[in-house]
Design an enzyme around this catalytic site. Structure first.
Site, mmCIF file in Angstrom:
data_model
loop_
_atom_site.group_PDB
_atom_site.id
_atom_site.type_symbol
_atom_site.label_atom_id
_atom_site.label_comp_id
_atom_site.label_asym_id
_atom_site.label_seq_id
_atom_site.Cartn_x
_atom_site.Cartn_y
_atom_site.Cartn_z
ATOM 1 N N GLY A 94 -9.565 5.977 -5.735
ATOM 2 C CA GLY A 94 -8.371 5.184 -5.981
ATOM 3 C C GLY A 94 -7.194 5.603 -5.128
ATOM 4 N N VAL A 95 -6.022 5.666 -5.749
ATOM 5 C CA VAL A 95 -4.789 6.050 -5.049
ATOM 6 C C VAL A 95 -4.947 7.443 -4.428
ATOM 7 C CG1 VAL A 95 -2.344 6.614 -5.372
ATOM 8 C CG2 VAL A 95 -3.301 4.610 -6.492
ATOM 9 N N ASP A 96 -5.533 8.353 -5.182
ATOM 10 C CA ASP A 96 -5.724 9.728 -4.712
ATOM 11 C C ASP A 96 -6.526 9.746 -3.408
ATOM 12 O OD1 ASP A 96 -5.554 12.536 -4.843
ATOM 13 O OD2 ASP A 96 -7.222 12.721 -6.257
ATOM 14 N N ASP A 152 0.885 -1.155 0.000
ATOM 15 C CA ASP A 152 0.000 0.000 0.000
ATOM 16 C C ASP A 152 0.928 1.211 0.000
ATOM 17 O OD1 ASP A 152 -1.500 2.224 0.800
ATOM 18 O OD2 ASP A 152 -2.630 1.123 2.314
ATOM 19 N N ILE A 153 0.897 2.024 -1.029
ATOM 20 C CA ILE A 153 1.832 3.140 -1.177
ATOM 21 C C ILE A 153 1.794 4.094 0.015
ATOM 22 C CG2 ILE A 153 0.308 4.706 -2.471
ATOM 23 C CD1 ILE A 153 2.781 5.217 -4.337
ATOM 24 N N ASN A 178 -6.281 14.021 -9.890
ATOM 25 C CA ASN A 178 -7.095 14.555 -10.973
ATOM 26 C C ASN A 178 -6.778 16.041 -11.127
ATOM 27 O OD1 ASN A 178 -8.808 16.109 -9.157
ATOM 28 N ND2 ASN A 178 -9.766 14.168 -8.612
ATOM 29 N N GLY A 226 -5.624 2.869 -13.463
ATOM 30 C CA GLY A 226 -6.849 2.574 -12.717
ATOM 31 C C GLY A 226 -8.053 3.017 -13.530
ATOM 32 N N ILE A 227 -8.829 3.902 -12.938
ATOM 33 C CA ILE A 227 -10.067 4.340 -13.583
ATOM 34 C C ILE A 227 -9.830 5.174 -14.841
ATOM 35 C CG2 ILE A 227 -11.419 4.233 -11.463
ATOM 36 C CD1 ILE A 227 -11.208 7.294 -11.298
#
Length: 168
Positions: free
Chosen positions: A32-34, A10-11, A24, A120-121
């Protein structure tokens, strides 16, 4: 050229100089990651995003903020092209990695962890994202000593390891 490695993690848990956030254009958090980075790092990251990027950030660009409560020192935010929304210019994906490494150099970061930006998305394949990372680091070798590509799941980690082995 930095040492390249893959890690299954997990970053948000990595103790490195900087982690890269697949953000974004609004720079106000997301999914997601953000979303994970903003949730784990706390409100200081969003506050810094608002202060540093009042008008957001352009696709393919990168900038940094505090890491808040994360174990990293900084978060480097980069905005990948959204392939699902018609942004299919691969050079913007490569630019995300290049600009992130340039920002890391400006900060004096020696160890930087990256998610697979755009995979990802935003609809880019994992192979495209890994390839863009490798292309960027070869074309513009940074001062960063260690670049880590993070696979959140075991299969992604295997894909990154295989690509790094093939590129060696």
């Amino acid at each position: 050229m930095p040492r390249l490695s893959a890690v299954h993690a997990d970053i948000t848990t990595l103790e490195v100089d900087a982690i890269v956030n697949a953000a974004n254009t609004a720079m106000r958090g997301g999914g997601g990651v953000d979303g994970a980075i903003h949730a784990a790092g706390g409100p200081a990251i969003l506050e810094d995003c608002i202060a540093r990027f009042p008008n957001g950030l352009a696709t393919g660009n990168a900038g940094w903020t505090t890491a808040g409560d994360l174990p990293a020192r900084w978060v480097i935010h980069t905005v990948g092209p959204n392939r699902r929304a018609g942004e299919d210019d691969r050079s913007l994906l490569v630019s995300c990695y290049r600009r992130s490494l340039e920002v890391a150099d400006e900060l004096g970061a020696k160890e930087v962890a990256f998610p697979l930006v755009g995979a990802g998305i935003y609809g880019w394949s994992k192979e495209d994202s890994i390839g863009a990372a490798l292309e960027s680091v070869r074309a513009n070798p940074p001062s960063v000593e260690h670049m880590i590509l993070v696979g959140y799941d075991a299969e992604t980690h295997r894909q990154i390891e295989a690509a790094l082995a093939a590129a060696a």
